[in-house]
Design a protein around this motif. Structure first.
Motif, PDB file in Angstrom:
ATOM      1  N   PRO A 136       0.764  -1.253   0.000  1.00 53.55           N
ATOM      2  CA  PRO A 136       0.000   0.000   0.000  1.00 53.55           C
ATOM      3  C   PRO A 136       0.789   1.293   0.000  1.00 53.55           C
ATOM      4  CG  PRO A 136      -0.117  -1.068   2.149  1.00 53.55           C
ATOM      5  CD  PRO A 136       0.537  -2.044   1.213  1.00 53.55           C
ATOM      6  N   ASP A 137       1.944   1.360   0.713  1.00 48.63           N
ATOM      7  CA  ASP A 137       2.619   2.656   0.860  1.00 48.63           C
ATOM      8  C   ASP A 137       4.101   2.442   1.156  1.00 48.63           C
ATOM      9  OD1 ASP A 137       2.718   1.913   3.590  1.00 48.63           O
ATOM     10  OD2 ASP A 137       0.788   2.874   3.957  1.00 48.63           O
ATOM     11  N   ILE A 138       4.818   3.560   1.307  1.00 49.81           N
ATOM     12  CA  ILE A 138       6.261   3.500   1.539  1.00 49.81           C
ATOM     13  C   ILE A 138       6.576   2.818   2.863  1.00 49.81           C
ATOM     14  CG2 ILE A 138       8.315   4.901   1.980  1.00 49.81           C
ATOM     15  CD1 ILE A 138       7.317   6.897  -0.036  1.00 49.81           C
ATOM     16  N   HIS A 139       5.772   3.104   3.887  1.00 53.00           N
ATOM     17  CA  HIS A 139       6.061   2.515   5.197  1.00 53.00           C
ATOM     18  C   HIS A 139       5.965   0.994   5.154  1.00 53.00           C
ATOM     19  CE1 HIS A 139       6.687   2.650   9.502  1.00 53.00           C
ATOM     20  NE2 HIS A 139       5.622   1.892   9.695  1.00 53.00           N
ATOM     21  N   SER A 140       5.080   0.464   4.326  1.00 51.42           N
ATOM     22  CA  SER A 140       4.947  -0.989   4.209  1.00 51.42           C
ATOM     23  C   SER A 140       6.166  -1.630   3.565  1.00 51.42           C
ATOM     24  CB  SER A 140       3.689  -1.339   3.406  1.00 51.42           C
ATOM     25  OG  SER A 140       3.812  -0.891   2.067  1.00 51.42           O
ATOM     26  N   LEU A 141       7.043  -0.795   2.975  1.00 53.72           N
ATOM     27  CA  LEU A 141       8.267  -1.295   2.349  1.00 53.72           C
ATOM     28  C   LEU A 141       9.481  -1.229   3.273  1.00 53.72           C
ATOM     29  CD1 LEU A 141       7.863   0.605  -1.047  1.00 53.72           C
ATOM     30  CD2 LEU A 141       7.661  -1.874  -0.756  1.00 53.72           C
ATOM     31  N   ARG A 142       9.264  -0.925   4.555  1.00 51.43           N
ATOM     32  CA  ARG A 142      10.402  -0.642   5.433  1.00 51.43           C
ATOM     33  C   ARG A 142      11.336  -1.843   5.562  1.00 51.43           C
ATOM     34  NH1 ARG A 142       5.771  -1.223   8.099  1.00 51.43           N
ATOM     35  NH2 ARG A 142       5.604  -2.535   9.958  1.00 51.43           N
ATOM     36  N   TRP A 143      10.790  -3.060   5.643  1.00 50.74           N
ATOM     37  CA  TRP A 143      11.662  -4.230   5.779  1.00 50.74           C
ATOM     38  C   TRP A 143      12.293  -4.597   4.450  1.00 50.74           C
ATOM     39  CZ3 TRP A 143      12.955  -4.330  10.409  1.00 50.74           C
ATOM     40  CH2 TRP A 143      12.049  -4.065  11.437  1.00 50.74           C
ATOM     41  N   VAL A 144      11.574  -4.342   3.362  1.00 50.01           N
ATOM     42  CA  VAL A 144      12.181  -4.510   2.042  1.00 50.01           C
ATOM     43  C   VAL A 144      13.376  -3.581   1.901  1.00 50.01           C
ATOM     44  CG1 VAL A 144      11.800  -4.282  -0.440  1.00 50.01           C
ATOM     45  CG2 VAL A 144       9.998  -5.233   0.992  1.00 50.01           C
ATOM     46  N   ASN A 145      13.201  -2.336   2.345  1.00 50.84           N
ATOM     47  CA  ASN A 145      14.272  -1.358   2.223  1.00 50.84           C
ATOM     48  C   ASN A 145      15.406  -1.608   3.211  1.00 50.84           C
ATOM     49  OD1 ASN A 145      13.018  -0.099   0.116  1.00 50.84           O
ATOM     50  ND2 ASN A 145      12.077   1.503   1.349  1.00 50.84           N
ATOM     51  N   ALA A 146      15.094  -2.228   4.348  1.00 50.42           N
ATOM     52  CA  ALA A 146      16.171  -2.627   5.258  1.00 50.42           C
ATOM     53  C   ALA A 146      17.059  -3.669   4.577  1.00 50.42           C
ATOM     54  CB  ALA A 146      15.585  -3.188   6.550  1.00 50.42           C
ATOM     55  N   LEU A 147      16.421  -4.636   3.906  1.00 55.72           N
ATOM     56  CA  LEU A 147      17.180  -5.635   3.150  1.00 55.72           C
ATOM     57  C   LEU A 147      17.960  -4.983   2.014  1.00 55.72           C
ATOM     58  CD1 LEU A 147      17.870  -8.598   2.517  1.00 55.72           C
ATOM     59  CD2 LEU A 147      15.754  -8.720   1.186  1.00 55.72           C
ATOM     60  N   CYS A 148      17.337  -3.986   1.382  1.00 52.09           N
ATOM     61  CA  CYS A 148      17.998  -3.278   0.282  1.00 52.09           C
ATOM     62  C   CYS A 148      19.221  -2.506   0.772  1.00 52.09           C
ATOM     63  CB  CYS A 148      17.016  -2.328  -0.403  1.00 52.09           C
ATOM     64  SG  CYS A 148      15.716  -3.162  -1.319  1.00 52.09           S
ATOM     65  N   THR A 149      19.124  -1.918   1.969  1.00 56.42           N
ATOM     66  CA  THR A 149      20.271  -1.201   2.523  1.00 56.42           C
ATOM     67  C   THR A 149      21.433  -2.143   2.783  1.00 56.42           C
ATOM     68  OG1 THR A 149      18.793   0.427   3.552  1.00 56.42           O
ATOM     69  CG2 THR A 149      21.046   0.293   4.398  1.00 56.42           C
ATOM     70  N   LEU A 150      21.134  -3.326   3.327  1.00 52.91           N
ATOM     71  CA  LEU A 150      22.177  -4.333   3.532  1.00 52.91           C
ATOM     72  C   LEU A 150      22.766  -4.773   2.184  1.00 52.91           C
ATOM     73  CD1 LEU A 150      20.515  -6.526   6.318  1.00 52.91           C
ATOM     74  CD2 LEU A 150      22.285  -4.775   6.580  1.00 52.91           C
ATOM     75  N   SER A 151      21.892  -4.887   1.185  1.00 50.18           N
ATOM     76  CA  SER A 151      22.370  -5.266  -0.151  1.00 50.18           C
ATOM     77  C   SER A 151      23.231  -4.170  -0.757  1.00 50.18           C
ATOM     78  CB  SER A 151      21.181  -5.565  -1.068  1.00 50.18           C
ATOM     79  OG  SER A 151      20.452  -6.672  -0.605  1.00 50.18           O
ATOM     80  N   THR A 152      22.918  -2.910  -0.433  1.00 48.04           N
ATOM     81  CA  THR A 152      23.745  -1.795  -0.895  1.00 48.04           C
ATOM     82  C   THR A 152      25.168  -1.931  -0.374  1.00 48.04           C
ATOM     83  OG1 THR A 152      21.876  -0.277  -1.013  1.00 48.04           O
ATOM     84  CG2 THR A 152      24.055   0.708  -0.795  1.00 48.04           C
ATOM     85  N   ILE A 153      25.271  -2.204   0.931  1.00 49.38           N
ATOM     86  CA  ILE A 153      26.597  -2.375   1.534  1.00 49.38           C
ATOM     87  C   ILE A 153      27.288  -3.602   0.941  1.00 49.38           C
ATOM     88  CG2 ILE A 153      27.822  -2.782   3.696  1.00 49.38           C
ATOM     89  CD1 ILE A 153      25.512  -1.274   5.103  1.00 49.38           C
ATOM     90  N   GLY A 154      26.517  -4.692   0.765  1.00 48.71           N
ATOM     91  CA  GLY A 154      27.089  -5.898   0.165  1.00 48.71           C
ATOM     92  C   GLY A 154      27.556  -5.681  -1.253  1.00 48.71           C
ATOM     93  N   PHE A 155      26.740  -4.953  -2.035  1.00 54.27           N
ATOM     94  CA  PHE A 155      27.114  -4.659  -3.425  1.00 54.27           C
ATOM     95  C   PHE A 155      28.381  -3.806  -3.470  1.00 54.27           C
ATOM     96  CE2 PHE A 155      27.094  -1.609  -6.919  1.00 54.27           C
ATOM     97  CZ  PHE A 155      27.037  -2.449  -8.028  1.00 54.27           C
ATOM     98  N   ALA A 156      28.381  -2.743  -2.667  1.00 57.88           N
ATOM     99  CA  ALA A 156      29.527  -1.836  -2.698  1.00 57.88           C
ATOM    100  C   ALA A 156      30.798  -2.542  -2.242  1.00 57.88           C
ATOM    101  CB  ALA A 156      29.249  -0.621  -1.813  1.00 57.88           C
TER     102      ALA A 156
END
Length: 488
Positions: free
Chosen positions: A212-232
């Motif tokens: 439904p909204d951005i807040h509902s993506l918070r755990w998706v984005n937490a995983l994405c942040t970890l993936s950002t560090i992993g990618f970099a």
């Protein structure tokens, strides 16, 4: 009857005060039931006027209360996840070594450092304007409208749509390229093309778009942040490893091409750097943060930029050092060994891009829901879900079609950075802060901030024009060189 009326009025006033106190303790605005709303009020005229103004604001700005029901629940850590996800994407990292190669070491490094500091400062300015006039502005469009009026609203709406569409086209190309690289690692003679993987990624984003909204993506984005560090981390390590494998005497750092080619390449690089720091969603993200929203947003933005500094600079510098002027626009395409680490970096890239894509399509989704669905939410919830599915499908099909037809990654990156992100992330925050009049009382500090903001707005306006010129020139050249739906 008079006694009965007095009794009802007493009960109503007592319950209203009790309810207001309870919701105030929870940090949210009090709501009125339909029965309460029907009772007379001493401030009826003022309330009616306020409701008319709110309705007018909804018609212009499209802000429906249902679309912001998750507002105010997130912590500063959630804000950091969202900000880091929207800025620090593989599609933002990937062109930085290529941008440095188009500018050379002195100009490239100074441009990258200046862009980092300018966008961090601008993000703090936007966060500080959250309630600049006493009212909460839950979207970038409404914030612009409150400061610049009608033209501010529609200007930001235009730039935000250019940024979100251009960003999603670029990162969908990047995701398709990463998926294809993983596929080719396991199936060297496979027949699937880049276009197939762009379509696969689009189908997955259609599924995520039903959240439904951005807040509902918070755990998706937490995983994405970890993936950002992993990618970099993975990409930097593999880049340095590849750089040491190469004969260093064969690596050239000189600018390539004729004088005009160098000039346009430099313009294009400025747009790519602006894209790499793009974040057109700060007020929308701030709307998900609990009070004190400004303080929490400061912490979230600064934390996100800490991640950016630790990763952007190192990857940009190591990529340019390793491959010199021969570095590819998408850094992963320059890597050769070891294969398993390249596969891992590509998987990190796809995971991170999936969250970033969602953040940037949300303004378009919100606009549709506010305009088309706000009056039907309670009566026909199934029809609203179906309408959302149809609209999100249309949006993703169009983005997927453009990405598949013209998979020119760095061209879309530069166009999006020049036309979309530069006005939103550099020019508007500086001018809005000056216009809002939120200046310190100290004369010298006030003058310094005024000069700094004017300098940022003026210089990056020039960058926007130059970046746009360079990007359009490269698009024209690529269209002449490649056919539509070319398997890059």
């Amino acid at each position: 009857m008079e006694a009965l009326r007095s009794r009802i009025a007493f009960v109503f006033n007592f319950n209203t005060k009790e309810y207001s106190n309870s919701v105030a303790s929870e940090g949210r605005e009090p709501e009125m039931s339909s029965d309460q709303a029907s009772l007379p009020s001493k401030t009826e005229n003022r309330t009616t006027t306020a409701f008319h103004e709110e309705d007018e604001q909804k018609q212009i700005g499209g802000e429906d209360s249902k679309s912001h029901e998750a507002a105010g629940k997130g912590t500063w850590k959630h804000a950091a996840f969202h900000v880091a996800t929207t800025i620090a994407t593989p599609a933002a990292y990937a062109p930085l070594p290529f941008a440095l190669a188009s500018l050379g070491w002195p100009l490239g490094v100074s441009s990258l450092v200046a862009a980092t500091l300018a966008t961090w400062y601008s993000s703090l300015l936007v966060a500080s304007l959250w309630r600049w006039n006493g009212k909460k502005h839950v979207t970038y469009r409404l914030l612009a409208q409150s400061i610049f009026g009608f033209w501010g609203y529609w200007s930001i709406a235009f730039f935000q749509q250019v940024a979100s569409l251009g960003n999603n086209i670029a990162i969908q190309i990047a995701a398709g390229s990463s998926l294809k690289a993983v596929y080719k690692h396991y199936h060297k003679d496979g027949t699937l093309t880049l276009q197939h993987f762009i379509i696969f990624f689009g189908a997955f984003e259609l599924f995520l778009s039903q959240l439904p909204d951005i807040h509902s993506l918070r755990w998706v984005n937490a995983l994405c942040t970890l993936s950002t560090i992993g990618f970099a981390g993975t990409t930097m390590g593999v880049t340095i490893y590849n750089g040491k494998k190469i004969d260093r005497e064969s690596v050239s750092y000189g600018l390539q091409g004729s004088s005009s080619a160098k000039r346009f390449a430099a313009f294009n690089a400025l747009g790519a750097i602006a894209f790499s720091f793009g974040d057109a969603m700060l007020p929308e993200i701030q709307n998900t943060v609990r009070e004190p929203a400004v303080k929490n947003m400061y912490k979230g933005v600064s934390t996100a930029y800490g991640v950016i500094v630790l990763t952007y600079w190192q990857l940009a510098f190591s990529g340019y050092w390793a491959f010199g002027s021969e570095v590819q626009p998408y850094i992963l395409a320059s890597l050769t060994v070891p294969k398993w680490t390249i596969v891992m970096a590509n998987i990190f890239a796809v995971i991170q891009i999936s969250g970033c894509y969602q953040i940037y399509c949300r303004p378009t989704y919100a606009y549709f829901e506010e305009r088309m669905l706000s009056n039907r939410t309670n009566s026909f919830p199934f029809r609203n879900h179906f309408a959302r599915l149809i609209f999100t499908a249309i949006y993703i099909v169009l983005v997927t079609l453009v990405a598949a037809a013209m998979p020119f990654f760095v061209d879309f990156v530069s166009i999006c950075g020049a036309i979309g992100f530069t006005p939103l992330d550099f020019v508007f925050p500086a001018l809005a802060f000056l216009k809002a009049g939120k200046m310190p009382k100290n004369r010298e500090l006030r003058l310094s901030i005024q000069l700094l903001n004017i300098a940022i707005a003026a210089w990056f306006s020039v960058v926007a024009v130059l970046g746009c010129i360079g990007a359009i020139r490269f698009v024209v050249e690529d269209v002449k060189t490649y056919k539509f739906f070319h398997d890059m």
